[in-house]
Design an enzyme around this catalytic site. Structure first.
Site, PDB file in Angstrom:
ATOM      1  N   ILE A   1       0.819  -1.216   0.000  1.00 46.78           N
ATOM      2  CA  ILE A   1       0.000   0.000   0.000  1.00 46.78           C
ATOM      3  C   ILE A   1       0.849   1.260   0.000  1.00 46.78           C
ATOM      4  O   ILE A   1       0.327   2.363   0.059  1.00 46.78           O
ATOM      5  CB  ILE A   1      -0.977   0.018   1.196  1.00 46.78           C
TER       6      ILE A   1
ATOM      7  N   GLY B   1      11.469   5.887   0.578  1.00 43.10           N
ATOM      8  CA  GLY B   1      12.909   5.793   0.429  1.00 43.10           C
ATOM      9  C   GLY B   1      13.545   4.909   1.485  1.00 43.10           C
ATOM     10  O   GLY B   1      14.605   4.330   1.260  1.00 43.10           O
TER      11      GLY B   1
ATOM     12  N   ALA C   1      11.465   2.705   3.794  1.00 41.96           N
ATOM     13  CA  ALA C   1      10.683   1.521   4.153  1.00 41.96           C
ATOM     14  C   ALA C   1       9.496   1.391   3.213  1.00 41.96           C
ATOM     15  O   ALA C   1       9.081   2.349   2.572  1.00 41.96           O
ATOM     16  CB  ALA C   1      10.205   1.622   5.605  1.00 41.96           C
ATOM     17  N   ASN C   2       8.971   0.171   3.129  1.00 43.19           N
ATOM     18  CA  ASN C   2       7.769  -0.107   2.351  1.00 43.19           C
ATOM     19  C   ASN C   2       6.645  -0.500   3.304  1.00 43.19           C
ATOM     20  O   ASN C   2       6.885  -1.096   4.351  1.00 43.19           O
ATOM     21  CB  ASN C   2       8.028  -1.235   1.349  1.00 43.19           C
ATOM     22  N   VAL C   3       5.409  -0.159   2.927  1.00 41.65           N
ATOM     23  CA  VAL C   3       4.260  -0.416   3.795  1.00 41.65           C
ATOM     24  C   VAL C   3       3.318  -1.398   3.101  1.00 41.65           C
ATOM     25  O   VAL C   3       3.038  -1.284   1.911  1.00 41.65           O
ATOM     26  CB  VAL C   3       3.508   0.887   4.127  1.00 41.65           C
TER      27      VAL C   3
ATOM     28  N   ASP D   1       9.423  14.986  10.833  1.00 47.50           N
ATOM     29  CA  ASP D   1       9.111  14.850   9.402  1.00 47.50           C
ATOM     30  C   ASP D   1       7.614  15.054   9.159  1.00 47.50           C
ATOM     31  O   ASP D   1       6.985  14.318   8.412  1.00 47.50           O
ATOM     32  CB  ASP D   1       9.550  13.465   8.903  1.00 47.50           C
TER      33      ASP D   1
END
Length: 583
Positions: free
Chosen positions: A18, A22, A24-26, A135
């Site tokens: 989903i 840069g 991590a991937n979710v 962030d």
């Protein structure tokens, strides 16, 4: 590489991707234990080899997991599975504020204030717990259909900050919200998050970013140097009180900003009060670009009055100010160049020099299965491996209780010396205590016992002569309630097999009996006997008593009532004897 259907830590099943970033991937995942959807953030593979980065990733995620607030995404779990570092968090079914802005363009003033009140309230809670986001941007804020917002990316924000200046994709998304002090290389504070919230406030109302540029450096320079644009010039219907809040939050000098998020939240609560809407424009107490040289410039009220100085004095002051501004620009460019140089040198050190200096030899993790914990610890220490302080436990059908079942990482894997190994100790076979299942649906109980407890379940019928309402209801179980069983044990559940019985046939006609005998395939025989009690042609006796079970082919003799035969009536005709005739 995470794939669809993969199970992380034997618990979280990956459904689909989903989001990609840069760092991590979710993924959308499913928690098989708590039966709920979750979001799984997985650290990128190329970063998982950096032990220092991994430790920071885990430390910050664990720190953020202590946050409990309705406007902060809840973190459930942090862990590592076969070299895969992950964070499990609350899954939010919604869109980001960035996606909402792309769809809507701008938001109304009331919508924006509602969002900002939630955002400042959530951040006040985080700041009270000494956690700085670092962030904040619309991409990291989710909004649900009911309008509730959820702040995301807590826990990895600080880890992201360490490399964001070298990650092009990350910088271009974050630098638009980057406070001047961070752009100049200083550390982040609570007031850094406040600056980012001011930028978000401006963007929600205008649909624009205050500073734009062709690259991250140009935008960062504008953050430090250019005055913040007036939102009332974009939309003159926006009250002065709202512009004052935005300007105070985005002040270049942190001293001019709100002291904390709660102060900004309280200011928002009264911003639309009638007495505040047309309040005077804000004036800052401290200079926005405070340097050693600007401090030497005389204040306006200290400048010479008319007649006290000539034009040359005034020119000299103006020239001095221009000179300072030129020096400031040069200093900022030098600072950014130094930051980028340091970043490049850091990357060179981290990925080339440091690994070469600290290279450790590889060892194979020994097999501890079936050994005692102390023996396993000895084997691991002999390989220069560290042992986790906490010994974990798990059920096992093949390993005796208190013996080692496995290690994590698993035996046979090649790791570096010094790697921490977790030992799993056996609890023996997992046992469960049976309940009293009498009266419950046999098919449902069979499914539960087979799937949940992995028992071998048989359903059998048991003859009963009494009527039953539910033919699937359990009337008896082979193992009584309270019995402890383990995987693979057998149990039989009994349901009723209702058996038909002979009725009392007294008074039945032959036709009724013939129909009954045909239905149950009986061999019926009739015997006639005189009887004055029962009506002629009806049954008054049967060879098998009522209530007996009916079995196919049984011989049944039935006695049929007939009227008694009439007795002869005595004759009334006179008779004569022979003697009387002869005489």
């Amino acid at each position: 590489m995470v794939t669809k259907g993969q199970k992380i830590n034997d618990r979280y099943e990956v459904i689909k991707s989903i989001g990609e970033g840069g760092m991590a991937n979710v993924y959308l995942g499913y928690d098989t234990i708590l039966d709920r959807n979750v979001a799984i953030k997985v650290l990128r593979g190329d970063l998982s080899n950096d032990e220092k980065f991994v430790r920071r990733f885990q430390r910050e995620a664990l720190s953020a997991s202590s946050l409990a607030h309705p406007n902060i995404v809840e973190m459930y779990d942090v862990g590592e599975d076969d070299g895969l570092y992950y964070i499990v968090m609350e899954f939010i079914d919604g869109v980001t504020l960035k996606q909402l802005l792309k769809k809507r363009g701008t938001l109304t003033l009331s919508e924006t204030i509602d969002i900002m009140l939630q955002l400042t309230d959530g951040m006040a809670h985080a700041h009270d717990s000494y956690i700085i986001h670092r962030d904040l941007k619309p991409q990291n804020i989710m909004i649900k259909d009911d309008g509730q917002i959820k702040i995301t990316d807590f826990g990895i924000a600080m880890a992201l900050n360490s490399t964001q200046l070298t990650q092009t994709n990350s910088v271009m998304g974050s630098v638009h919200y980057l406070p001047p002090e961070q752009a100049s290389g200083k550390g982040a504070t609570v007031k850094s998050d406040i600056y980012s919230m001011g930028i978000i406030f401006y963007e929600l109302l205008t649909g624009k970013l205050p500073f734009k540029g062709e690259n991250a450096v140009e935008i960062a320079l504008k953050q430090m140097r250019d005055p913040f644009p007036s939102i009332r010039e974009e939309d003159d219907e926006i009250p002065q009180s709202i512009e004052n809040i935005i300007l105070k939050a985005t002040a270049k000098n942190p001293k001019n900003r709100y002291e904390d998020s709660r102060s900004m939240h309280e200011d928002l609560l009264t911003a639309l009060n009638e007495e505040r809407i047309n309040e005077p424009p804000i004036k800052f107490k401290y200079p926005e670009h405070e340097t050693d040289e600007t401090k030497k410039i005389k204040k306006i009220e200290d400048l010479p009055k008319d007649g006290e100085s000539d034009i040359e004095d005034t020119k000299e002051i103006v020239n001095k100010i221009d000179e300072i501004e030129d020096k400031k620009s040069k200093v900022l460019i030098i600072i950014l160049a130094v930051i980028l140089s340091i970043a490049l040198l850091t990357l060179l050190f981290v990925f080339v020099i440091y690994p070469a200096l600290t290279a450790e030899k590889n060892v194979v993790i020994p097999d501890c299965t079936g050994k005692t914990v102390s023996k396993c610890e000895q084997l691991l220490h002999e390989k220069d491996l560290e042992v986790a302080t906490k010994i974990k436990t798990t059920y096992s059908d093949s390993v005796d209780k208190n013996k080692v079942v496995k290690t994590n990482p698993e035996s046979g894997r090649t790791v570096k010396t010094g790697t921490t190994i977790t030992i799993y100790k056996s609890l023996g076979s997992e046992t469960v205590e049976l309940e009293d299942y009498v009266g419950k649906n046999s098919n449902e109980i069979k499914a539960v016992l087979e799937v949940k407890y992995e028992l071998e379940v048989t359903i059998e019928k048991k003859d009963v002569t009494t009527a039953v309402d539910d033919p699937d209801a359990i009337i008896e179980q082979s193992l009584p309630a309270g019995t402890k069983v383990k995987k693979g044990d057998k149990i039989t559940l009994y349901v009723a097999n209702q058996v038909d019985t002979f009725p009392n046939m007294q008074g039945w006609t032959k036709d009724e009996v013939d129909a009954f005998c045909t239905k149950y395939e009986l061999k019926c025989k009739y015997v006639e006997e005189e009887n004055t009690t029962y009506e002629e042609g009806t049954i008054y006796e049967q060879s098998i008593r009522a209530g007996s079970s009916i079995t196919k082919g049984t011989n049944l003799t039935l006695t049929v009532a007939v009227k008694p035969k009439a007795k002869p009536t005595p004759s009334t005709t006179p008779t004569t004897t022979p003697e009387e005739v002869e005489g």
